[in-house]
Every structure is written in C-alpha cells, then in structure tokens.
Scaffold this motif. Sequence first.
Motif, PDB file in Angstrom:
ATOM      1  N   ASP A   1      -3.299  27.588 -43.762  1.00 51.54           N
ATOM      2  CA  ASP A   1      -3.220  27.344 -45.209  1.00 51.54           C
ATOM      3  C   ASP A   1      -4.593  27.423 -45.870  1.00 51.54           C
ATOM      4  O   ASP A   1      -4.717  27.875 -47.008  1.00 51.54           O
TER       5      ASP A   1
ATOM      6  N   GLU B   1      -5.386  31.241 -46.396  1.00 48.58           N
ATOM      7  CA  GLU B   1      -4.365  32.107 -46.981  1.00 48.58           C
ATOM      8  C   GLU B   1      -4.847  32.664 -48.316  1.00 48.58           C
ATOM      9  O   GLU B   1      -5.344  31.925 -49.176  1.00 48.58           O
ATOM     10  N   GLY B   2      -4.746  33.974 -48.471  1.00 49.76           N
ATOM     11  CA  GLY B   2      -5.168  34.608 -49.712  1.00 49.76           C
ATOM     12  C   GLY B   2      -6.631  34.996 -49.744  1.00 49.76           C
ATOM     13  O   GLY B   2      -7.055  35.756 -50.624  1.00 49.76           O
ATOM     14  N   ARG B   3      -7.420  34.509 -48.800  1.00 52.14           N
ATOM     15  CA  ARG B   3      -8.854  34.840 -48.751  1.00 52.14           C
ATOM     16  C   ARG B   3      -9.204  35.683 -47.532  1.00 52.14           C
ATOM     17  O   ARG B   3     -10.105  36.515 -47.592  1.00 52.14           O
TER      18      ARG B   3
ATOM     19  N   THR C   1       1.807  38.909 -39.845  1.00 47.97           N
ATOM     20  CA  THR C   1       0.615  38.078 -39.746  1.00 47.97           C
ATOM     21  C   THR C   1       0.909  36.623 -40.111  1.00 47.97           C
ATOM     22  O   THR C   1       1.860  36.318 -40.830  1.00 47.97           O
ATOM     23  N   SER C   2       0.055  35.759 -39.595  1.00 50.46           N
ATOM     24  CA  SER C   2       0.128  34.331 -39.898  1.00 50.46           C
ATOM     25  C   SER C   2      -1.271  33.843 -40.232  1.00 50.46           C
ATOM     26  O   SER C   2      -2.237  34.287 -39.597  1.00 50.46           O
ATOM     27  N   TYR C   3      -1.355  32.951 -41.211  1.00 48.06           N
ATOM     28  CA  TYR C   3      -2.645  32.427 -41.629  1.00 48.06           C
ATOM     29  C   TYR C   3      -2.597  30.907 -41.762  1.00 48.06           C
ATOM     30  O   TYR C   3      -1.570  30.330 -42.123  1.00 48.06           O
TER      31      TYR C   3
ATOM     32  N   ALA D   1      -6.006  32.992 -38.067  1.00 50.06           N
ATOM     33  CA  ALA D   1      -5.071  34.082 -38.357  1.00 50.06           C
ATOM     34  C   ALA D   1      -4.595  34.691 -37.054  1.00 50.06           C
ATOM     35  O   ALA D   1      -5.322  34.682 -36.060  1.00 50.06           O
TER      36      ALA D   1
ATOM     37  N   THR E   1      -8.013  38.244 -44.224  1.00 48.59           N
ATOM     38  CA  THR E   1      -7.019  39.225 -43.818  1.00 48.59           C
ATOM     39  C   THR E   1      -7.288  39.670 -42.384  1.00 48.59           C
ATOM     40  O   THR E   1      -8.391  40.120 -42.077  1.00 48.59           O
TER      41      THR E   1
END
Length: 120
Positions: A60, A63-65, A56-58, A48, A67
């Motif tokens: 794959d 992503e969603g888990r 922000t960038s995550y 991240a 922060t």
Amino acid sequence: QVQLVESGGGSVQSVGSLRLSCAASGYTYSYYMGWFRQAPGKEREGVAAIDSDGSTSYADSVEGRFTISQDNAKNTLYLQMNSLKPEDTAMYYCAADTVFWWLLPKYKYWGQGTQVTVSS
C-alpha cells in the motif's frame, strides 16, 4: 545455482526517481520474482511482486508510485520508483522462487541488495 544481482540504488532527494535492476542467472525456466526492502531496525517488507502472467502486487505504501516489470529476454527484473519519500530509504533486495509468495519474504533466492537513500 540462481544468482541475483541488484543495481541502480543511490541517493536522491525527495520526489525524485530511481530505477532498480535485478539481473538473474543460473536457471533456465521461469521464476516468480519480487522486490523487498529493509530499513535499519525494521523487518524486511514486500514492496512489489510479479506473477507469471504479468499480474503485479504492491505494498500500500508504494502503490501508484512504484512499478515492477521484467524483461524475460534479458532475465532482468526492474523497479521504477517515482515520487520517492524519505521513508522509502532502505536496502532493496530482489528475490526469486519457483513458488509465488506474493509479498511474503519466503522466496528461496535473494540478492545482496542495493541501498536507496532519500533525503528531504
């Protein structure tokens, strides 16, 4: 000299949570920062990153888990990790630079890392 110190790693069971912190010191202006991880036998990968405007960038895979966030007043970067999986097991590093490298491991400054182990 910029110094980065990670903390918050540990052992947790699958679907558990951890929050990593990265305390930064030694500079007086803004740096771009990111979180990376490296598992044994694998290359270091971007997890991240956060831009100066807070975008922000995550990866794959997280992503969603996960922060990423930062507290500029405390010069601290965070990574909240939820719904952890065994494949998240790795050494986690924070990184900083005056250039935003997104999720590329080209940042100039690196911490020593904190180990995260997720058991099934």
